[in-house]
Design an enzyme around this catalytic site. Structure first.
Site, PDB file in Angstrom:
ATOM      1  CB  THR A 125       3.083   5.938  19.718  1.00 34.25           C
ATOM      2  OG1 THR A 125       2.737   4.628  19.271  1.00 34.25           O
ATOM      3  CG2 THR A 125       2.328   6.938  18.858  1.00 34.25           C
ATOM      4  CG  ASP A 126       5.324   1.296  17.757  1.00 35.52           C
ATOM      5  OD1 ASP A 126       4.205   1.710  18.126  1.00 35.52           O
ATOM      6  OD2 ASP A 126       5.667   0.093  17.859  1.00 35.52           O
ATOM      7  CD  GLU A 127      -0.497   2.524  17.997  1.00 35.21           C
ATOM      8  OE1 GLU A 127      -1.533   2.839  17.378  1.00 35.21           O
ATOM      9  OE2 GLU A 127      -0.507   1.977  19.114  1.00 35.21           O
ATOM     10  CE1 TYR A 153      -2.346   7.624  20.925  1.00 38.19           C
ATOM     11  CE2 TYR A 153      -1.703   5.707  19.631  1.00 38.19           C
ATOM     12  CZ  TYR A 153      -1.452   6.596  20.662  1.00 38.19           C
ATOM     13  OH  TYR A 153      -0.310   6.461  21.425  1.00 38.19           O
ATOM     14  CE  LYS A 157       1.564  10.248  21.051  1.00 36.61           C
ATOM     15  NZ  LYS A 157       1.799  10.980  22.350  1.00 36.61           N
TER      16      LYS A 157
HETATM   17  P1  NAD Z   1      -2.918   6.732  29.530  1.00 34.36           P
HETATM   18  O1  NAD Z   1      -4.164   6.882  28.720  1.00 34.36           O
HETATM   19  O2  NAD Z   1      -2.791   5.623  30.515  1.00 34.36           O
HETATM   20  O3  NAD Z   1      -2.667   8.084  30.348  1.00 34.36           O
HETATM   21  C1  NAD Z   1      -2.866   9.353  29.792  1.00 34.36           C
HETATM   22  C2  NAD Z   1      -2.870  10.384  30.928  1.00 34.36           C
HETATM   23  O4  NAD Z   1      -2.997  11.683  30.344  1.00 34.36           O
HETATM   24  C3  NAD Z   1      -4.048  10.215  31.896  1.00 34.36           C
HETATM   25  O5  NAD Z   1      -3.605  10.348  33.230  1.00 34.36           O
HETATM   26  C4  NAD Z   1      -4.982  11.364  31.524  1.00 34.36           C
HETATM   27  O6  NAD Z   1      -5.763  11.840  32.609  1.00 34.36           O
HETATM   28  C5  NAD Z   1      -3.986  12.416  31.040  1.00 34.36           C
HETATM   29  N1  NAD Z   1      -4.602  13.369  30.102  1.00 34.36           N
HETATM   30  C6  NAD Z   1      -5.365  13.085  29.008  1.00 34.36           C
HETATM   31  N2  NAD Z   1      -5.775  14.227  28.422  1.00 34.36           N
HETATM   32  C7  NAD Z   1      -5.243  15.254  29.163  1.00 34.36           C
HETATM   33  C8  NAD Z   1      -5.290  16.660  29.040  1.00 34.36           C
HETATM   34  N3  NAD Z   1      -5.984  17.263  28.060  1.00 34.36           N
HETATM   35  N4  NAD Z   1      -4.623  17.410  29.962  1.00 34.36           N
HETATM   36  C9  NAD Z   1      -3.923  16.822  30.969  1.00 34.36           C
HETATM   37  N5  NAD Z   1      -3.855  15.478  31.133  1.00 34.36           N
HETATM   38  C10 NAD Z   1      -4.503  14.709  30.234  1.00 34.36           C
HETATM   39  O7  NAD Z   1      -1.741   6.696  28.458  1.00 34.36           O
HETATM   40  P2  NAD Z   1      -0.347   5.918  28.502  1.00 34.36           P
HETATM   41  O8  NAD Z   1      -0.533   4.558  27.978  1.00 34.36           O
HETATM   42  O9  NAD Z   1       0.286   6.140  29.820  1.00 34.36           O
HETATM   43  O10 NAD Z   1       0.459   6.741  27.398  1.00 34.36           O
HETATM   44  C11 NAD Z   1       1.227   7.890  27.756  1.00 34.36           C
HETATM   45  C12 NAD Z   1       1.894   8.443  26.509  1.00 34.36           C
HETATM   46  O11 NAD Z   1       2.739   7.445  25.945  1.00 34.36           O
HETATM   47  C13 NAD Z   1       0.924   8.856  25.413  1.00 34.36           C
HETATM   48  O12 NAD Z   1       1.394  10.026  24.832  1.00 34.36           O
HETATM   49  C14 NAD Z   1       0.975   7.700  24.426  1.00 34.36           C
HETATM   50  O13 NAD Z   1       0.717   8.156  23.118  1.00 34.36           O
HETATM   51  C15 NAD Z   1       2.418   7.263  24.567  1.00 34.36           C
HETATM   52  N6  NAD Z   1       2.688   5.840  24.271  1.00 34.36           N
HETATM   53  C16 NAD Z   1       1.961   4.859  24.863  1.00 34.36           C
HETATM   54  C17 NAD Z   1       2.268   3.527  24.595  1.00 34.36           C
HETATM   55  C18 NAD Z   1       1.519   2.403  25.259  1.00 34.36           C
HETATM   56  O14 NAD Z   1       1.751   1.231  24.928  1.00 34.36           O
HETATM   57  N7  NAD Z   1       0.646   2.662  26.220  1.00 34.36           N
HETATM   58  C19 NAD Z   1       3.292   3.205  23.706  1.00 34.36           C
HETATM   59  C20 NAD Z   1       4.014   4.246  23.109  1.00 34.36           C
HETATM   60  C21 NAD Z   1       3.704   5.554  23.410  1.00 34.36           C
HETATM   61  P1  TYD Z   2      -4.121  -2.108  22.309  1.00 39.51           P
HETATM   62  O1  TYD Z   2      -3.735  -2.580  23.672  1.00 39.51           O
HETATM   63  O2  TYD Z   2      -5.375  -1.320  22.162  1.00 39.51           O
HETATM   64  O3  TYD Z   2      -2.866  -1.320  21.743  1.00 39.51           O
HETATM   65  P2  TYD Z   2      -2.598  -0.746  20.231  1.00 39.51           P
HETATM   66  O4  TYD Z   2      -3.829  -0.840  19.440  1.00 39.51           O
HETATM   67  O5  TYD Z   2      -2.225   0.666  20.504  1.00 39.51           O
HETATM   68  O6  TYD Z   2      -1.497  -1.575  19.683  1.00 39.51           O
HETATM   69  O7  TYD Z   2      -4.242  -3.375  21.356  1.00 39.51           O
HETATM   70  C1  TYD Z   2      -3.149  -4.245  21.131  1.00 39.51           C
HETATM   71  C2  TYD Z   2      -3.566  -5.261  20.089  1.00 39.51           C
HETATM   72  O8  TYD Z   2      -4.586  -6.089  20.658  1.00 39.51           O
HETATM   73  C3  TYD Z   2      -4.184  -4.646  18.843  1.00 39.51           C
HETATM   74  O9  TYD Z   2      -3.786  -5.422  17.708  1.00 39.51           O
HETATM   75  C4  TYD Z   2      -5.680  -4.790  19.053  1.00 39.51           C
HETATM   76  C5  TYD Z   2      -5.784  -6.058  19.869  1.00 39.51           C
HETATM   77  N1  TYD Z   2      -6.924  -6.114  20.825  1.00 39.51           N
HETATM   78  C6  TYD Z   2      -7.787  -7.209  20.814  1.00 39.51           C
HETATM   79  O10 TYD Z   2      -7.627  -8.152  20.033  1.00 39.51           O
HETATM   80  N2  TYD Z   2      -8.809  -7.230  21.717  1.00 39.51           N
HETATM   81  C7  TYD Z   2      -9.031  -6.210  22.604  1.00 39.51           C
HETATM   82  O11 TYD Z   2     -10.003  -6.274  23.379  1.00 39.51           O
HETATM   83  C8  TYD Z   2      -8.127  -5.108  22.600  1.00 39.51           C
HETATM   84  C9  TYD Z   2      -8.308  -3.950  23.558  1.00 39.51           C
HETATM   85  C10 TYD Z   2      -7.073  -5.089  21.696  1.00 39.51           C
END
Ligand code: NAD
Ligand code: TYD
Length: 343
Positions: A125-127, A153, A157
């Site tokens: 992630t970019d975070e 988090y 990561k």
């Molecule tokens: P999500 O929370 O929707 O899904 C996570 C999945 O992992 C779920 O199906 C969960 O059951 C499974 N999981 C959790 N713990 C586990 C374990 N111990 N063993 C096996 N499975 C397990 O997450 P997402 O948004 O799909 O993100 C997927 C990946 O992409 C993550 O690594 C996250 O850091 C990365 N990512 C997400 C975003 C975003 O915007 N959502 C952006 C950049 C990177």
């Molecule tokens: P989020 O979807 O949790 O992603 P991330 O924190 O990983 O970027 O949140 C996106 C942005 O939205 C973040 O600045 C927090 C804000 N946010 C709210 O303002 N209200 C909410 O209820 C949530 C879940 C997030």
């Protein structure tokens, strides 16, 4: 190509699985997911009978189970999506983030070494770059920036990314890492900003905006992320990190306003609540490297992507309503019922 996709019952892992089955008819996908609160088998319903797909319920921190799966399946590629992914939850309870995101990655890499996989891809992630100031629009995250972290988090990561690079240098594990900006699209769990706001607006509930709503995120349609990972698997150089983002920065408030406007709901639903602890100000990816080296460009612009996403949530109400009626409600109550008061 036989790929173990961890976290395939979650948001991006499921979209990636659909993408690969559609675009690589020769690819065999073994989904490994422990089905935490964020994993949903209903998401995978349509492909459960697909001849090139198999689901295995297992926890990536369970060394014996993971080793057994790798020995039996002998994958050539591993793509690790499995993670605890929600910043607010990491602030409430960091421990599980360290276990899954760091130890889980280690367990997967050990099994990958043992069975000699050709590629271990870590979905990052970019975070891990921390945040950027709001008043410096000229600054962007590049792959060579030092890692820093604001939340448990992002710290977990960043730790995982360091471990992945260490396994490459020390053991020669053939790794790649991608670091993507915020994703949106179908099957995203309705605790994240965009699906939460869509679900609340549809039910005429308040839309909880943290702080002033000025924080900026760089949004990418999930399919563009999946295509970028596919390209990294095919053409990415071992030991390299690739940033993924489409130069689509928006403030949280503007996202919420856009959703309300598309749904024809009033702005009076916006409710300002207490800010997130340690809230990152701005994320912004420089995608120059993946564009230059692998020819990747985003294909879905935000205006189109957000409309498609809202349409999907309208057409799949039972998917998210089932989630909202389950355990998730306890968490929702805890987060929004007590600790947030109006500013
Ligand atoms: P999500 O929370 O929707 O899904 C996570 C999945 O992992 C779920 O199906 C969960 O059951 C499974 N999981 C959790 N713990 C586990 C374990 N111990 N063993 C096996 N499975 C397990 O997450 P997402 O948004 O799909 O993100 C997927 C990946 O992409 C993550 O690594 C996250 O850091 C990365 N990512 C997400 C975003 C975003 O915007 N959502 C952006 C950049 C990177
Ligand atoms: P989020 O979807 O949790 O992603 P991330 O924190 O990983 O970027 O949140 C996106 C942005 O939205 C973040 O600045 C927090 C804000 N946010 C709210 O303002 N209200 C909410 O209820 C949530 C879940 C997030």
């Amino acid at each position: 190509m036989k790929i173990i996709v961890t976290g395939a019952a979650g948001f991006i892992g499921s979209n990636f699985t659909f993408y690969m089955l559609e675009n690589h008819p020769d690819a065999e996908i073994i989904a490994v997911d422990s089905l935490t609160y964020a994993g949903n088998l209903a998401t995978l319903e349509l492909i459960m009978e697909h001849p090139n797909f198999r689901f295995i319920r297992a926890d990536i921190t369970d060394r014996d189970a993971i080793r057994k799966i790798f020995r039996e399946e002998e994958p050539d590629t591993v793509v690790n999506f499995a993670a605890e992914s929600h910043v607010d939850r990491s602030i409430e309870d960091p421990g599980i983030f360290l276990r899954t995101n760091i130890i889980g990655t280690q367990v997967l890499m050990d099994a990958s070494r043992e069975t000699g996989v050709a590629r271990f891809h870590q979905v990052g992630t970019d975070e891990v770059y921390g945040d950027l100031p709001l008043d410096r629009p000229d600054l962007f995250f590049t792959e060579d920036m030092p890692l820093t972290a604001s939340s448990p988090y992002s710290a977990s990561k960043a730790s995982a990314d360091l471990l992945v690079m260490a396994y490459h240098r020390t053991y020669g594990l053939p790794v790649t890492i991608s670091r993507c900006s915020n994703n949106y699209g179908p099957y995203q769990f309705p605790e994240k900003l965009i699906p939460l706001m869509i679900a609340n607006a549809l039910e005429d509930k308040p839309l909880p905006v943290y702080g002033t709503g000025e924080n900026v995120r760089d949004w990418l349609y999930v399919e563009d992320h999946c295509r970028a990972i596919d390209l990294v698997l095919q053409k990415g150089r071992e030991g390299e990190v690739y940033n993924i983002g489409g130069h689509n920065e928006r403030s949280n408030l503007s996202i919420v306003r856009t959703i309300l406007q598309i749904l024809g709901k009033p702005e009076s639903l916006i409710t300002y609540v207490s800010d997130r602890k340690g809230h990152d100000l701005r994320y912004a990816i420089d995608p120059e490297k993946i564009s230059r080296e692998l020819g990747w460009e985003p294909e879905t612009m935000f205006d189109e992507g957000i409309r498609k996403t809202i349409e999907w949530y309208l057409e799949h109400r039972s998917w998210w309503e089932n989630i909202l009626s389950g355990d998730y409600m306890n968490y929702y109550q805890k987060m929004y019922g007590e600790i947030h008061q109006e500013l």
